[in-house]
Motif scaffolding. Sequence first.
Motif, PDB file in Angstrom:
ATOM      1  N   SER A  34     -45.099 132.717 129.651  1.00 15.19           N
ATOM      2  CA  SER A  34     -43.691 132.423 129.865  1.00 15.19           C
ATOM      3  C   SER A  34     -43.299 132.818 131.283  1.00 15.19           C
ATOM      4  N   LYS A  36     -40.547 133.951 133.130  1.00 15.28           N
ATOM      5  CA  LYS A  36     -39.268 134.550 132.777  1.00 15.28           C
ATOM      6  C   LYS A  36     -38.144 134.058 133.683  1.00 15.28           C
ATOM      7  N   ASP A  37     -37.061 133.628 133.050  1.00 12.86           N
ATOM      8  CA  ASP A  37     -35.905 133.060 133.749  1.00 12.86           C
ATOM      9  C   ASP A  37     -36.296 131.867 134.625  1.00 12.86           C
ATOM     10  N   GLY A  38     -37.404 131.191 134.247  1.00  5.97           N
ATOM     11  CA  GLY A  38     -37.847 130.023 134.989  1.00  5.97           C
ATOM     12  C   GLY A  38     -38.565 130.330 136.287  1.00  5.97           C
ATOM     13  N   ASP A  39     -38.819 131.604 136.567  1.00  7.60           N
ATOM     14  CA  ASP A  39     -39.451 132.021 137.817  1.00  7.60           C
ATOM     15  C   ASP A  39     -40.972 132.018 137.640  1.00  7.60           C
ATOM     16  N   ASN A  42     -43.013 135.101 138.064  1.00 15.45           N
ATOM     17  CA  ASN A  42     -42.821 136.196 137.113  1.00 15.45           C
ATOM     18  C   ASN A  42     -43.288 135.710 135.742  1.00 15.45           C
ATOM     19  N   THR A 156     -33.383 121.563 130.297  1.00 14.37           N
ATOM     20  CA  THR A 156     -33.104 122.711 129.424  1.00 14.37           C
ATOM     21  C   THR A 156     -34.299 123.635 129.317  1.00 14.37           C
ATOM     22  N   PRO A 314     -32.091 132.799 121.516  1.00 15.19           N
ATOM     23  CA  PRO A 314     -32.969 133.165 122.629  1.00 15.19           C
ATOM     24  C   PRO A 314     -33.999 132.085 122.919  1.00 15.19           C
ATOM     25  N   GLU A 316     -37.099 130.591 125.672  1.00 18.56           N
ATOM     26  CA  GLU A 316     -38.011 130.666 126.814  1.00 18.56           C
ATOM     27  C   GLU A 316     -37.923 129.329 127.545  1.00 18.56           C
ATOM     28  N   LYS A 317     -37.431 129.348 128.775  1.00 14.37           N
ATOM     29  CA  LYS A 317     -37.140 128.100 129.470  1.00 14.37           C
ATOM     30  C   LYS A 317     -38.375 127.412 130.047  1.00 14.37           C
TER      31      LYS A 317
END
Length: 352
Positions: A34, A36-39, A42, A156, A314, A316-317
């Motif tokens: 994942s 995280k936050d689309g980064d 990360n 999304t 919640p 995971e993007k």
Amino acid sequence: MNALNKTLALALSATLLSAGMAQAADWWPFKIASAKDGDVNNVQDIEYEPLDKAEKPWKLCVLFPHLQDSYWVSVNYGIVEEAKRLGVKVTVFQAGGYTALPKQISQYDDCVASGADAILISAISEAGVAAKIGEGMGKGIVNVAVANPILETPITARVTPDFYQKGFQTGEYVKKYLGDKQGSAVAFPGPQGSGWAETYMSGFRDSTKTGNVTLQAEMFGEASVPAQLQLVEDALQTYPDINVIWGGAPTAEAAIGAVADAGLDGITIMSSYENQTMLKAVKDGQVLGFATEYPVIMGRIGVDLAVRALENKPLEKVLLVAPGIVTGENVEKIDTTQIFAPDGYRPEFSVQ
């Protein structure tokens, strides 16, 4: 190699084995990366678990490039089965091939007109569908990219393979297999403009920059056996010293016959992705191996992501499937229910 590629490279073997023992009816937890936050700098490994049930029978619309091979049939199976498990509605469209971008654009409009709450899109071309995705997002429709990447267009969520790593790791495996032998390779990454084919190619190309394999040529083309057969036959004539054929599953399938018809020995065939033919070909020793991205699981997770977004749960993007390399050494150990639809399964176009 950036942080994302390092993380997925480390997860390469672990994903194949740790994901392996779940049953089709109880497919979680599934190990996946994942951002995280689309980064993408990360990236963390997570154990993905879906919702138990949807709060209401949401209307999901699905857009596939085609349903002509077992890869997309397997994604279809994952989507349909997860929709049934969660209790949501699904309508499926397929465009008919990677040359049918106008049809996929029209089908996107059909999804919007039908009142879809969410659209799961396996894009023929990100650039080609970007404007439509923008329109859909502007109308408050959830958009989830499944399998084929949407990288630059606001969306999304997405669940896709790491195509670079699939190209790179299949190249690394070929070099290891050849050992002290020198390789002369021609690459057949897939349809130019698709995005994923270029990323596959980037990974394989980078692998050949060091070691014992020389890349002679890159030959892009439609991801079908007839189209790839013509390309492979041309390559066998143009590059008489070729001893490595690398490309997608249709390439490998075509190459098996082309190499046999040409009466050639000692040519190594490696596939960057999977279908049912590749599974049998690896077992029979006709293909060295393939990189899997768990199409059934991507379909299942795509549905769950859409429902989570619709219910403000919640989410995971950005989810990235680390490749598993399937070869004769491990082919009997993997759980194929996470990769392929059951034998005899036919695509389903509606869940009500």
